[in-house]
Design a protein around this motif. Structure first.
Motif, mmCIF file in Angstrom:
data_model
loop_
_atom_site.group_PDB
_atom_site.id
_atom_site.type_symbol
_atom_site.label_atom_id
_atom_site.label_comp_id
_atom_site.label_asym_id
_atom_site.label_seq_id
_atom_site.Cartn_x
_atom_site.Cartn_y
_atom_site.Cartn_z
ATOM 1 N N GLU A 64 -57.916 -39.185 -44.419
ATOM 2 C CA GLU A 64 -59.028 -39.420 -43.856
ATOM 3 C C GLU A 64 -60.025 -40.385 -44.961
ATOM 4 O O GLU A 64 -60.644 -41.257 -44.440
ATOM 5 C CB GLU A 64 -60.226 -38.327 -43.403
ATOM 6 C CG GLU A 64 -61.471 -38.801 -42.822
ATOM 7 C CD GLU A 64 -62.397 -37.399 -42.553
ATOM 8 O OE1 GLU A 64 -61.935 -36.318 -42.270
ATOM 9 O OE2 GLU A 64 -63.588 -37.915 -42.143
ATOM 10 N N ASP A 80 -56.753 -34.074 -43.335
ATOM 11 C CA ASP A 80 -58.135 -34.009 -43.246
ATOM 12 C C ASP A 80 -58.295 -32.819 -44.305
ATOM 13 O O ASP A 80 -58.477 -31.907 -44.186
ATOM 14 C CB ASP A 80 -58.443 -33.535 -41.950
ATOM 15 C CG ASP A 80 -60.252 -33.533 -41.939
ATOM 16 O OD1 ASP A 80 -60.724 -33.726 -40.871
ATOM 17 O OD2 ASP A 80 -60.702 -33.656 -42.819
ATOM 18 N N LEU A 82 -61.207 -32.032 -45.667
ATOM 19 C CA LEU A 82 -62.342 -31.073 -45.354
ATOM 20 C C LEU A 82 -62.582 -31.407 -43.918
ATOM 21 O O LEU A 82 -63.365 -32.309 -43.891
ATOM 22 C CB LEU A 82 -63.356 -31.266 -46.553
ATOM 23 C CG LEU A 82 -64.813 -30.906 -46.280
ATOM 24 C CD1 LEU A 82 -64.687 -29.245 -45.892
ATOM 25 C CD2 LEU A 82 -65.429 -30.877 -47.294
ATOM 26 N N ASP A 83 -62.230 -30.693 -43.141
ATOM 27 C CA ASP A 83 -62.724 -30.747 -41.672
ATOM 28 C C ASP A 83 -63.983 -29.751 -41.656
ATOM 29 O O ASP A 83 -63.813 -28.598 -41.885
ATOM 30 C CB ASP A 83 -61.627 -30.398 -40.487
ATOM 31 C CG ASP A 83 -62.005 -30.594 -39.173
ATOM 32 O OD1 ASP A 83 -62.502 -31.644 -39.012
ATOM 33 O OD2 ASP A 83 -61.854 -29.881 -38.422
ATOM 34 N N GLY A 84 -64.966 -30.351 -41.234
ATOM 35 C CA GLY A 84 -66.418 -29.672 -41.226
ATOM 36 C C GLY A 84 -67.137 -30.079 -42.372
ATOM 37 O O GLY A 84 -68.028 -29.128 -42.755
ATOM 38 N N THR A 85 -67.215 -31.328 -42.697
ATOM 39 C CA THR A 85 -67.998 -31.661 -43.908
ATOM 40 C C THR A 85 -69.533 -31.634 -43.461
ATOM 41 O O THR A 85 -70.213 -30.919 -44.544
ATOM 42 C CB THR A 85 -67.728 -33.375 -44.231
ATOM 43 O OG1 THR A 85 -66.344 -33.393 -44.281
ATOM 44 C CG2 THR A 85 -68.606 -33.636 -45.197
ATOM 45 N N PHE A 153 -69.156 -33.096 -31.251
ATOM 46 C CA PHE A 153 -69.682 -34.376 -31.017
ATOM 47 C C PHE A 153 -69.410 -35.149 -32.102
ATOM 48 O O PHE A 153 -69.731 -34.835 -33.078
ATOM 49 C CB PHE A 153 -71.148 -34.158 -30.670
ATOM 50 C CG PHE A 153 -71.604 -33.486 -29.559
ATOM 51 C CD1 PHE A 153 -71.808 -32.214 -29.318
ATOM 52 C CD2 PHE A 153 -72.060 -34.120 -28.245
ATOM 53 C CE1 PHE A 153 -71.838 -31.450 -28.177
ATOM 54 C CE2 PHE A 153 -72.289 -33.707 -27.241
ATOM 55 C CZ PHE A 153 -72.398 -32.350 -27.017
ATOM 56 N N ARG A 179 -70.117 -24.810 -30.256
ATOM 57 C CA ARG A 179 -70.122 -26.217 -30.987
ATOM 58 C C ARG A 179 -70.242 -25.749 -32.668
ATOM 59 O O ARG A 179 -71.215 -26.004 -33.195
ATOM 60 C CB ARG A 179 -71.313 -27.296 -30.753
ATOM 61 C CG ARG A 179 -70.869 -28.741 -31.098
ATOM 62 C CD ARG A 179 -71.111 -28.841 -32.712
ATOM 63 N NE ARG A 179 -71.032 -30.316 -33.149
ATOM 64 C CZ ARG A 179 -70.131 -30.841 -33.671
ATOM 65 N NH1 ARG A 179 -68.834 -30.231 -33.844
ATOM 66 N NH2 ARG A 179 -70.049 -32.428 -34.102
ATOM 67 N N GLY A 181 -68.032 -27.096 -35.169
ATOM 68 C CA GLY A 181 -68.406 -27.938 -36.321
ATOM 69 C C GLY A 181 -66.916 -28.297 -37.069
ATOM 70 O O GLY A 181 -66.960 -28.950 -38.032
ATOM 71 N N SER A 182 -65.763 -27.799 -36.553
ATOM 72 C CA SER A 182 -64.725 -28.279 -37.280
ATOM 73 C C SER A 182 -63.547 -28.459 -35.832
ATOM 74 O O SER A 182 -63.087 -27.124 -35.556
ATOM 75 C CB SER A 182 -64.148 -27.035 -38.189
ATOM 76 O OG SER A 182 -62.857 -27.167 -38.603
ATOM 77 N N ALA A 183 -63.138 -29.496 -35.549
ATOM 78 C CA ALA A 183 -62.275 -29.756 -34.813
ATOM 79 C C ALA A 183 -60.808 -29.056 -34.935
ATOM 80 O O ALA A 183 -60.271 -28.485 -34.065
ATOM 81 C CB ALA A 183 -61.935 -31.228 -34.407
ATOM 82 N N GLU A 200 -62.887 -32.656 -26.688
ATOM 83 C CA GLU A 200 -63.697 -33.406 -27.426
ATOM 84 C C GLU A 200 -63.232 -35.042 -27.145
ATOM 85 O O GLU A 200 -62.280 -35.302 -26.835
ATOM 86 C CB GLU A 200 -63.772 -33.132 -29.101
ATOM 87 C CG GLU A 200 -64.833 -34.035 -29.839
ATOM 88 C CD GLU A 200 -65.071 -33.312 -30.984
ATOM 89 O OE1 GLU A 200 -64.845 -32.259 -31.126
ATOM 90 O OE2 GLU A 200 -65.812 -34.054 -32.116
ATOM 91 N N LEU A 203 -61.958 -38.313 -31.372
ATOM 92 C CA LEU A 203 -61.710 -37.805 -32.454
ATOM 93 C C LEU A 203 -60.539 -38.682 -33.317
ATOM 94 O O LEU A 203 -59.907 -39.414 -32.682
ATOM 95 C CB LEU A 203 -60.959 -36.458 -32.683
ATOM 96 C CG LEU A 203 -62.006 -35.297 -32.026
ATOM 97 C CD1 LEU A 203 -61.011 -34.084 -31.702
ATOM 98 C CD2 LEU A 203 -62.879 -34.900 -33.374
HETATM 99 C C1 IPD Z 1 -65.614 -33.808 -37.857
HETATM 100 C C2 IPD Z 1 -65.570 -32.330 -37.174
HETATM 101 C C3 IPD Z 1 -66.409 -32.137 -36.190
HETATM 102 C C4 IPD Z 1 -66.135 -33.003 -34.827
HETATM 103 C C5 IPD Z 1 -66.308 -34.662 -35.603
HETATM 104 C C6 IPD Z 1 -65.440 -34.741 -36.713
HETATM 105 P P1 IPD Z 1 -65.104 -34.117 -40.323
HETATM 106 O O1 IPD Z 1 -64.564 -33.730 -38.825
HETATM 107 O O2 IPD Z 1 -64.306 -31.789 -37.061
HETATM 108 O O3 IPD Z 1 -66.147 -30.669 -35.575
HETATM 109 O O4 IPD Z 1 -66.948 -32.934 -34.212
HETATM 110 O O5 IPD Z 1 -66.026 -35.210 -34.342
HETATM 111 O O6 IPD Z 1 -65.615 -35.893 -37.315
HETATM 112 O O7 IPD Z 1 -65.799 -35.361 -40.141
HETATM 113 O O8 IPD Z 1 -66.042 -32.933 -40.661
HETATM 114 O O9 IPD Z 1 -63.996 -34.177 -41.200
#
Ligand code: IPD
Ligand code: CA
Ligand code: CA
Length: 274
Positions: A64, A80, A82-85, A153, A179, A181-183, A200, A203
């Motif tokens: 990423e 990725d 750090l997913d959930g930044t 989102f 929701r 925050g980490s897909a 979602e 992505l």
């Molecule tokens: C985000 C997360 C979030 C999702 C965003 C992604 P990131 O990834 O996965 O849950 O809703 O669309 O961008 O930016 O924290 O790696």
């Protein structure tokens, strides 16, 4: 498959690094309007890419934060770091390291590690889906009205994203929509039955690449919003425990075609509730 074992080892090491940064509460910058990035993202990616280059020097890497590289190899990693930044930057403990491997464009391994709960989700093609080494399966919930589902989102062009309408409609028809925050964790929670579906818009490949295989290997299904095949370049991801998929596709088509009641009038609500 030694690819999976290596990915688990690397994800755990990167997770420990993230935990170190998380305890220190790092500063964040913005890559876009609300797209945050921290020194933890970059440090984790540097570690993961270095380890992958050592273990698999010929493989390609898509990462990423831009630390990857192309190669002539049929093997490509999607990282990725750090997913959930956004969660991480605000001290909200829902984040993970996400790593996936494709061979000739087909998903063959996926690893998602959550250091906050020490939960390692892993799957390899045809080998099942696991949480900390124990097999997992999707839930047996067969009706949307009895389900708990999740969405997210994107951090860019939010004002143009129609997902708030899907969030509203599915909230009315289920036990609730989370929701978190980490897909990548959302997909893994679907794989182990904590959620019954997840969807979602927009992505990126690194967001979904690692979480989709755990869902499929746990008996779940991942498609686009019309039921077509999902690939990591899709701008639509709809995952479910398979049992709910057709009902969700019907609901999505009703929302897309406008055959649903819109959001209630805010002024009317407050005028009759005060
Ligand atoms: C985000 C997360 C979030 C999702 C965003 C992604 P990131 O990834 O996965 O849950 O809703 O669309 O961008 O930016 O924290 O790696
Ligand atoms: Ca992500
Ligand atoms: Ca990220």
């Amino acid at each position: 498959m030694h690819y999976l074992e290596s990915a688990v080892e690397i994800a755990r090491e990167a997770g420990a690094l993230l935990s170190h940064y998380f305890e220190r509460r790092v500063a964040f910058e913005t890559k876009g309007e609300f797209d945050l990035v921290t020194e933890a993202d970059r440090a984790s990616e540097k570690l993961v890419v270095e380890r992958l280059r050592t273990h698999f020097p010929s493989h390609g890497i898509v990462a990423e934060e831009g630390g990857g590289h192309t190669s002539a190899s049929d093997y490509v990693w999607f990282v990725d770091p750090l997913d959930g930044t956004t969660n991480f930057a605000h001290g909200y403990p829902v984040f993970c390291v996400s790593m996936a491997l494709e061979y000739k464009g087909r998903r063959i391994a996926g690893v998602v590690y959550d250091p906050s709960r020490d939960e390692m989700f892993s799957a390899e093609k045809g080998g099942g889906s696991f949480l900390n080494g124990r097999p997992v399966r999707v839930s047996g919930i067969a009706h949307l009205k009895e389900s708990l589902v999740a969405t997210g989102f994107p951090s860019h062009k939010r004002h143009k994203n129609p997902n708030i309408h899907f969030y509203h409609q599915i909230t009315l028809r289920s036990h609730g929509v989370r929701r978190a925050g980490s897909a990548a964790l959302d997909l893994c929670y679907l794989a182990c039955g904590r959620y019954d579906a997840y969807w979602e818009f927009n992505l990126n490949s690194w967001d979904t690449a690692a979480g989709v295989l755990p869902v499929e290997e746990a008996g779940g299904k991942v498609t686009n919003f019309t039921g077509g095949p999902f690939n990591i370049d899709s701008r639509e991801v709809l995952g479910s425990n398979t049992l709910l998929h057709d009902e969700l596709l019907k609901e999505f088509q009703a929302i897309i075609s406008g055959r649903v009641e819109g959001l209630s009038n805010v002024a009317e609500y407050f005028s009759s509730n005060r």
